[in-house]
Write a protein that holds these residues in place. Sequence first.
Motif, mmCIF file in Angstrom:
data_model
loop_
_atom_site.group_PDB
_atom_site.id
_atom_site.type_symbol
_atom_site.label_atom_id
_atom_site.label_comp_id
_atom_site.label_asym_id
_atom_site.label_seq_id
_atom_site.Cartn_x
_atom_site.Cartn_y
_atom_site.Cartn_z
ATOM 1 N N UNK A 240 0.809 -1.218 0.000
ATOM 2 C CA UNK A 240 0.000 0.000 0.000
ATOM 3 C C UNK A 240 0.847 1.276 0.000
ATOM 4 N N UNK A 241 2.169 1.094 -0.066
ATOM 5 C CA UNK A 241 3.101 2.218 -0.181
ATOM 6 C C UNK A 241 2.960 3.201 0.989
ATOM 7 N N UNK A 242 3.116 2.646 2.188
ATOM 8 C CA UNK A 242 3.044 3.476 3.392
ATOM 9 C C UNK A 242 4.097 2.988 4.380
ATOM 10 N N UNK A 243 4.666 3.907 5.160
ATOM 11 C CA UNK A 243 5.657 3.535 6.154
ATOM 12 C C UNK A 243 5.059 2.751 7.304
ATOM 13 N N UNK A 244 5.922 2.040 8.032
ATOM 14 C CA UNK A 244 5.445 1.183 9.117
ATOM 15 C C UNK A 244 5.044 1.960 10.364
ATOM 16 N N UNK A 245 5.604 3.148 10.556
ATOM 17 C CA UNK A 245 5.344 3.898 11.773
ATOM 18 C C UNK A 245 6.194 3.407 12.936
ATOM 19 N N UNK A 246 5.952 3.958 14.102
ATOM 20 C CA UNK A 246 6.725 3.633 15.304
ATOM 21 C C UNK A 246 6.110 2.448 16.052
ATOM 22 N N UNK A 247 6.922 1.860 16.924
ATOM 23 C CA UNK A 247 6.448 0.850 17.884
ATOM 24 C C UNK A 247 5.723 -0.304 17.196
ATOM 25 N N UNK A 248 6.395 -0.913 16.241
ATOM 26 C CA UNK A 248 5.774 -1.999 15.476
ATOM 27 C C UNK A 248 5.697 -3.306 16.264
ATOM 28 N N UNK A 249 6.741 -3.750 16.957
ATOM 29 C CA UNK A 249 6.622 -4.961 17.780
ATOM 30 C C UNK A 249 6.017 -4.641 19.151
ATOM 31 N N UNK A 250 5.652 -5.692 19.886
ATOM 32 C CA UNK A 250 5.082 -5.480 21.227
ATOM 33 C C UNK A 250 5.904 -6.180 22.294
ATOM 34 N N UNK A 251 7.127 -6.588 21.969
ATOM 35 C CA UNK A 251 7.947 -7.380 22.888
ATOM 36 C C UNK A 251 8.270 -6.671 24.195
ATOM 37 N N UNK A 252 8.277 -5.329 24.155
ATOM 38 C CA UNK A 252 8.597 -4.562 25.362
ATOM 39 C C UNK A 252 7.368 -3.928 26.006
ATOM 40 N N UNK A 253 6.179 -4.350 25.580
ATOM 41 C CA UNK A 253 4.941 -3.807 26.140
ATOM 42 C C UNK A 253 4.340 -4.781 27.155
ATOM 43 N N UNK A 254 4.038 -4.278 28.319
ATOM 44 C CA UNK A 254 3.377 -5.106 29.309
ATOM 45 C C UNK A 254 1.935 -5.335 28.875
ATOM 46 N N UNK A 255 1.461 -6.591 28.906
ATOM 47 C CA UNK A 255 0.063 -6.856 28.497
ATOM 48 C C UNK A 255 -0.923 -6.201 29.446
ATOM 49 N N UNK A 256 -2.113 -5.931 28.965
ATOM 50 C CA UNK A 256 -3.179 -5.419 29.811
ATOM 51 C C UNK A 256 -3.566 -6.473 30.830
ATOM 52 N N UNK A 257 -3.696 -6.062 32.061
ATOM 53 C CA UNK A 257 -4.079 -6.990 33.115
ATOM 54 C C UNK A 257 -2.932 -7.863 33.597
ATOM 55 N N UNK A 258 -1.738 -7.633 32.996
ATOM 56 C CA UNK A 258 -0.597 -8.457 33.360
ATOM 57 C C UNK A 258 0.277 -7.816 34.407
#
Length: 258
Positions: A240-258
């Motif tokens: 679609x010819x668009x950049x990926x943007x920031x914060x693509x992976x979630x490896x460093x994000x704490x899950x909700x409720x976790x």
Amino acid sequence: MWRRALAMVLFMAGAALLAGAAGAGAQQGVWSIITRPMFQSMLSHRGDSGCQGAFYTYDAFIEAASKFPGFGTTGDEQTRRRELAAFFGQTSHETTGGWATAPDGPFAWGYCRVKEQKQTDPPYYGRGPIQLTHKYNYRLAGQALNLNLVGNPDLVASDPVVAFKTAIWFWMTPQSPKPSCHAVMTGAWTPSATDRAAGRLPGYGLTSNIINGGLECGKGQSTDGAKDRVGYYKRYCDMLRVGYGDNVPCKDQKPYGG
């Protein structure tokens, strides 16, 4: 006579302006980005042997999308393209039939599955593009769509318009404390201090956290599932010819409720 001619000229000019305005508005629709050829190219293997995905049609997607104002139509051109890449990235992972050495690569096999293969919560196992699961989700989606999905959950696997509607409903609907995926991808969500402390920042990674964070996010390294989600997303962003943007992976994000 000249007055009549002038009036006709003015009428035609006004009609042309209105038609142009209507045309400009129409170009804001999802179909201006996800064209029929693009849909076919993105999901080219969905009807192959071993897949059930011929069920998912372009017309069903467009009909369902038209019922959700704002979906794929919010923000500037880049924002709209990125949201649609994210939506198809997540739903393609949920329905994937790909494998490491698959023809055209593992991320060319989105929308292969209609029903969850393991069916862990019968009769409310995963169905449709987002793999709607659990009785409470069927109830909430049914209430929002004015359908008896609790009484007839297989409607999500037998009517492609309903299938797409449940996926877009999930995408557009916040479930506290989680924001909607739509809000995240269009910049309408602002992380709280708690979110920031948990590493939950705007970007594609947060949509992975919203959908399956408990199993895939906050591990310090990307899980196989999270990698697959990212792989699909990047493929569609490229198409679609668009950049990926920031914060693509979630490896460093704490899950909700976790």
